[in-house]
Design an enzyme around this catalytic site. Structure first.
Site, PDB file in Angstrom:
ATOM      1  N   ARG A  23       5.026  11.655 -20.655  1.00 44.83           N
ATOM      2  CA  ARG A  23       4.204  10.669 -19.967  1.00 44.83           C
ATOM      3  C   ARG A  23       2.745  11.035 -20.177  1.00 44.83           C
ATOM      4  O   ARG A  23       2.409  12.145 -20.590  1.00 44.83           O
ATOM      5  CB  ARG A  23       4.513  10.632 -18.468  1.00 44.83           C
ATOM      6  CG  ARG A  23       4.492  11.980 -17.787  1.00 44.83           C
ATOM      7  CD  ARG A  23       4.336  11.894 -16.284  1.00 44.83           C
ATOM      8  NE  ARG A  23       2.986  11.465 -15.923  1.00 44.83           N
ATOM      9  CZ  ARG A  23       2.443  11.732 -14.723  1.00 44.83           C
ATOM     10  NH1 ARG A  23       3.115  12.395 -13.804  1.00 44.83           N
ATOM     11  NH2 ARG A  23       1.222  11.312 -14.454  1.00 44.83           N
ATOM     12  N   HIS A  24       1.886  10.096 -19.883  1.00 41.13           N
ATOM     13  CA  HIS A  24       0.443  10.324 -20.003  1.00 41.13           C
ATOM     14  C   HIS A  24      -0.038  11.124 -18.804  1.00 41.13           C
ATOM     15  O   HIS A  24       0.489  10.994 -17.691  1.00 41.13           O
ATOM     16  CB  HIS A  24      -0.286   8.981 -20.070  1.00 41.13           C
ATOM     17  CG  HIS A  24      -1.688   9.067 -20.576  1.00 41.13           C
ATOM     18  ND1 HIS A  24      -2.747   9.424 -19.773  1.00 41.13           N
ATOM     19  CD2 HIS A  24      -2.214   8.829 -21.809  1.00 41.13           C
ATOM     20  CE1 HIS A  24      -3.864   9.408 -20.472  1.00 41.13           C
ATOM     21  NE2 HIS A  24      -3.573   9.050 -21.715  1.00 41.13           N
ATOM     22  N   ALA A  25      -1.058  11.955 -19.030  1.00 43.93           N
ATOM     23  CA  ALA A  25      -1.540  12.820 -17.954  1.00 43.93           C
ATOM     24  C   ALA A  25      -2.307  12.065 -16.880  1.00 43.93           C
ATOM     25  O   ALA A  25      -2.414  12.535 -15.748  1.00 43.93           O
ATOM     26  CB  ALA A  25      -2.431  13.914 -18.537  1.00 43.93           C
ATOM     27  N   SER A  26      -2.849  10.875 -17.208  1.00 48.21           N
ATOM     28  CA  SER A  26      -3.697  10.192 -16.225  1.00 48.21           C
ATOM     29  C   SER A  26      -3.462   8.693 -16.136  1.00 48.21           C
ATOM     30  O   SER A  26      -4.260   7.975 -15.537  1.00 48.21           O
ATOM     31  CB  SER A  26      -5.172  10.458 -16.536  1.00 48.21           C
ATOM     32  OG  SER A  26      -5.487  10.084 -17.860  1.00 48.21           O
ATOM     33  N   PHE A  38       3.107   4.929 -18.605  1.00 45.35           N
ATOM     34  CA  PHE A  38       2.571   5.254 -19.923  1.00 45.35           C
ATOM     35  C   PHE A  38       3.355   6.461 -20.417  1.00 45.35           C
ATOM     36  O   PHE A  38       3.016   7.595 -20.117  1.00 45.35           O
ATOM     37  CB  PHE A  38       1.084   5.595 -19.805  1.00 45.35           C
ATOM     38  CG  PHE A  38       0.296   5.527 -21.082  1.00 45.35           C
ATOM     39  CD1 PHE A  38       0.602   6.344 -22.160  1.00 45.35           C
ATOM     40  CD2 PHE A  38      -0.773   4.655 -21.193  1.00 45.35           C
ATOM     41  CE1 PHE A  38      -0.139   6.292 -23.322  1.00 45.35           C
ATOM     42  CE2 PHE A  38      -1.532   4.599 -22.356  1.00 45.35           C
ATOM     43  CZ  PHE A  38      -1.210   5.413 -23.424  1.00 45.35           C
TER      44      PHE A  38
END
Length: 414
Positions: free
Chosen positions: A235-238, A242
């Site tokens: 997943r995306h960090a922020s 996503f």
């Protein structure tokens, strides 16, 4: 630059640029490969035993696929740089070159008589590129380096993998590849500057620097917050949603980066109530509550196939994709349309598939893609053409051990 023999209408961007390459393995050869793809004449100087990558598989008809990929479009000349006559030959070739590439540890090229100071004295217009693990300066500059070493030291492994798992190696030699790419960029910038000044320069590229530059988002987050990013898995960090999500028959990825896309996404998966949920009101809150949001997403996607998920979300403009393996990617219609694999002829006369450089130019609709050379295949021709040595002199150098034996392509020897 050296004189090109091709008609102007058919010349490639770097036709007329002569490169002498003292490199092995991946990062240095990648730089030379990029320049060769664009039309430069790349003369690869190999020791009598050859580039180590010739002995690393996978193999086809006894030839390394990895060596072919990194050394396409080049010529091979075998010179023993530890031999006095061999050193003189190498220096003479460099005196006529536009570019010299080397990826020894700092100090080794100088001991072999092919360091920047010595060669630039012979050829002040020379562009000389050194690619090494840690560069020509700094307390770590003496260290040997492989891709895994740099992935470990630059934070790349630390941010790759599951939050509760071990640091994970990225699936290919990314530090090697990006270092070669940055080196080619440095060489091209230096050649452009030389057109204005007439002077060459030393281009110093470190895998350490290049790998950190590659991870621009990670570096920016640390530079802004002072906090090192941590592993977050697929997943995306922020941002959220996503990342990778489960479908009925496997996994897909989706990228939702703003409220407009999130509203469209929530409608598409039949859960419009998510739009007004305080936990998901903006990107920051969605990221904080990613686990809860994931449960909603997968309650929908788990009953649909990857094809159904992709069709539904693509139709409304949501960035989405299946997770493909390398075979699926390279054999896809998109890869075929872009010509990413080219069929050429191997040294044995059979068919050989090679990767093609990825940049397209309107002025040059096709690029060359030819097989990597056999060990020492061009030694005689290069010494005759550029140093004016006759057959007797070359034979004497061969008998004395300064150069390699006569090399004949396998399909011509049969």
């Amino acid at each position: 630059m050296s004189t090109a023999s091709l008609n102007t209408a058919t010349r490639l961007p770097l036709d007329g640029v002569r490169v002498v390459e003292f490199t092995h393995m991946v990062m240095g050869p990648t730089c030379g490969m990029i320049l060769a793809d664009l039309g430069a004449e790349v003369i690869k100087i190999e020791p009598p035993a050859g580039d180590d990558y010739r002995a690393i598989g996978p193999f086809s008809a006894g030839e390394s696929g990895l060596f072919h990929a990194m050394n396409r479009n080049k010529q091979s000349v075998v010179i023993d740089l530890k031999h006095d006559d061999g050193r003189v030959l190498a220096q003479s070739l460099c005196a006529q070159a536009d570019v010299v590439l080397e990826n020894f540890r700092p100090g080794v090229a100088e001991r072999l008589g092919i360091g920047y100071a010595e060669l630039s004295a012979l050829n002040p217009a020379l562009v000389y590129a050194s690619v090494s693990g840690f560069g020509q300066t700094g307390p770590e500059s003496h260290r040997p380096a492989y891709d895994i070493i740099l992935q470990a030291m630059c934070g790349l492994m630390d941010v790759t993998g599951s939050p509760d798992g071990a640091p994970t190696l990225v699936g290919d030699s990314i530090s090697d590849a990006v270092s070669g790419l940055f080196a080619s960029w440095g060489v091209l910038a230096a050649l452009l500057a030389r057109e204005r000044t007439g002077k060459g320069t030393h281009v110093d590229v470190a895998m350490f620097d290049a790998t950190l530059s590659l991870t621009a988002g990670m570096v920016a987050r640390y530079a802004t917050t002072g906090v090192a990013p941590r592993r977050v898995g697929n997943r995306h960090a922020s941002s959220a949603p996503f990342g990778a999500y489960r479908a009925k028959d496997g996994y897909f990825v989706v990228a939702v980066l703003n409220n407009r896309l999130f509203e469209r996404f929530a409608q598409s998966i039949g859960q419009p109530e998510l739009i007004g949920d305080a936990r998901f009101i903006d990107d920051a809150t969605r990221c904080e509550n990613e686990a809860a949001l994931r449960a909603y997403v997968e309650s929908w996607s788990a009953v649909h196939s990857i094809a159904e998920v992709n069709a539904r979300l693509s139709d409304v403009g949501i960035p989405v994709a299946p997770i493909q393996n390398i075979s699926e990617a390279l054999e896809s219609e998109q890869a075929r349309a872009r010509g990413l694999l080219i069929e050429t002829t191997s040294a044995h006369g059979g068919a050989l598939r090679l990767p093609r450089q990825p940049v397209h130019f309107s002025a040059w609709p096709t690029m060359r893609t030819t097989r990597a050379p056999g060990l020492g295949e061009h030694t005689q021709a290069v010494l005759e053409r550029y140093l004016g040595l006759d057959v007797a002199r070359i034979a004497g150098l061969r008998d004395g051990g300064a150069i390699g034996p006569v090399a004949v392509p396998a399909h011509e020897a049969n």
